[in-house]
Design an enzyme around this catalytic site. Structure first.
Site, PDB file in Angstrom:
ATOM      1  N   SER A  30       0.816  -1.155  -0.111  1.00 45.61           N
ATOM      2  CA  SER A  30       0.008   0.105   0.113  1.00 45.61           C
ATOM      3  C   SER A  30       0.945   1.212   0.044  1.00 45.61           C
ATOM      4  CB  SER A  30      -0.991  -0.082   1.145  1.00 45.61           C
ATOM      5  OG  SER A  30      -0.275   0.076   2.422  1.00 45.61           O
TER       6      SER A  30
ATOM      7  N   HIS B 281      -3.486  -3.746  -4.913  1.00 42.27           N
ATOM      8  CA  HIS B 281      -3.563  -3.518  -3.404  1.00 42.27           C
ATOM      9  C   HIS B 281      -5.103  -3.754  -2.807  1.00 42.27           C
ATOM     10  CE1 HIS B 281      -4.257  -0.329  -0.028  1.00 42.27           C
ATOM     11  NE2 HIS B 281      -3.629  -1.457   0.550  1.00 42.27           N
TER      12      HIS B 281
ATOM     13  N   GLU C 255      -7.056  -1.383  -5.498  1.00 43.44           N
ATOM     14  CA  GLU C 255      -6.335  -0.504  -6.161  1.00 43.44           C
ATOM     15  C   GLU C 255      -5.082  -1.130  -6.979  1.00 43.44           C
ATOM     16  OE1 GLU C 255      -6.143   3.501  -3.118  1.00 43.44           O
ATOM     17  OE2 GLU C 255      -4.939   1.764  -2.787  1.00 43.44           O
TER      18      GLU C 255
ATOM     19  N   ASN D 208      -5.624   5.402   0.981  1.00 43.31           N
ATOM     20  CA  ASN D 208      -5.063   5.543   2.277  1.00 43.31           C
ATOM     21  C   ASN D 208      -4.609   7.041   2.405  1.00 43.31           C
ATOM     22  OD1 ASN D 208      -5.321   3.004   3.314  1.00 43.31           O
ATOM     23  ND2 ASN D 208      -3.307   2.300   2.505  1.00 43.31           N
TER      24      ASN D 208
END
Length: 307
Positions: A128, A149, A161, A200
């Site tokens: 990530s 991800h 992702e 994130n």
């Protein structure tokens, strides 16, 4: 769950490297979608723990009426565990690495995967924070490398992702995006690498503001979490989320992001580092922002998180 329809695309056999919480659930996602999956880890104990946890999850899902016992058993039967990376990689069509967020470790794994996996295999990292260009460069197939991800818990969260690096081919991107759709997830494509990717980075802003509000004495952890849930519609508040993901993981990701950017604002917040050093790691240790040793504090539902 989608049926076993991806074999026609040449990605029927999946290898997941790393049997931690993320790797094991990613493996189960693919098995439920009809893939033959190998879950590889360096220790037999880690694999045994992962297998037991997955069986418990499937039993709970069946008990809630969300899946038949036959479907769960068939998926578990498609999942094989091994410590032998060479054997596991030799027949893989798609590999996803879910090891610790340490670049040297990931580069070692990718160099081995490049040597062991068939030439057509796509090699992906679940990282990530680390862009796949950093592991692609140790392979002879950089065009077949990207980030894929998943979010925690992978069995629940829909978003995945997909991040390309400058040498990732369009064919690889198209194949991976379609693969993600066939396992019942919603892919989000990033056209270039950026630390933290999309989700994130968004959550990081909320987390940092929550920590600032708490540090300034503006509101308690409980009230900040309540505001996030009742005003913003989040399934859990930022402090609950940090406890679920793990204070250690939050700290490690912040350090990895800082290593990428060199920006001091990306370093772990002092409150996070203090908790990490004190061993208050969240749910896994029984204490984090909340105390999980008493029944009334076991109140986080695993219905949505990030990282």
């Amino acid at each position: 769950m989608p049926g076993p329809e991806t074999s026609q695309r040449g990605l029927a056999r999946v290898l997941v490297v790393g049997a931690g919480a993320m790797g094991s659930q990613i493996a189960m996602v693919f098995a439920l979608a009809g893939h033959d999956v190998i879950l590889q880890d360096i220790t037999e104990s880690g694999l045994a723990t992962a297998r037991n946890q997955l069986e418990e999850r499937m039993d709970a899902t069946v008990a809630k009426g969300r899946m038949t016992a036959g479907t769960a058993r068939q998926a578990l039967n498609r999942l094989t565990c091994t410590t032998d990376l060479g054997e596991a990689a030799s027949s893989a069509d798609f590999v996803i690495e879910a090891a610790t967020e340490k670049l040297a470790i990931k580069q070692h794994i990718f160099a081995e995967l490049d040597r062991l996996a068939p030439p057509h295999a796509i090699l992906a990292t679940n990282s990530s924070t680390l862009g796949s260009s950093k592991v692609a460069k140790v392979t002879r197939r950089p065009g077949q490398v990207c980030n894929v991800h998943f979010f925690n818990p992978a069995l629940v969260m829909k978003c995945v992702e997909v991040v390309r690096h400058p040498e990732t081919t369009q064919a690889t991107v198209d194949t991976v995006m379609e693969l993600v759709r066939t396992i019942g997830k919603q892919p989000v494509l990033l056209s270039r690498e950026i630390p933290g990717f999309v989700a994130n980075r968004l959550m990081g802003v909320l987390r940092d503001e929550a920590l600032s509000l708490l540090d300034a004495g503006i509101a308690s952890t409980e009230d900040i979490d309540t505001a996030a849930k009742t005003a913003l519609g989040h399934p859990m508040g930022p402090f609950e989320l940090m406890d679920l993901v793990g204070i250690d993981v939050n700290c490690m990701i912040a350090e990895a992001t800082y290593a990428e950017t060199g920006n001091p604002t990306d370093l772990p917040h002092p409150m996070i580092r203090e908790m990490y050093e004190a061993g208050r790691l969240g749910r896994k240790s029984g204490k984090g922002w909340y105390d999980y040793e008493t029944p009334q504090d076991d109140r986080i539902h695993k219905t949505g998180t990030t990282l």
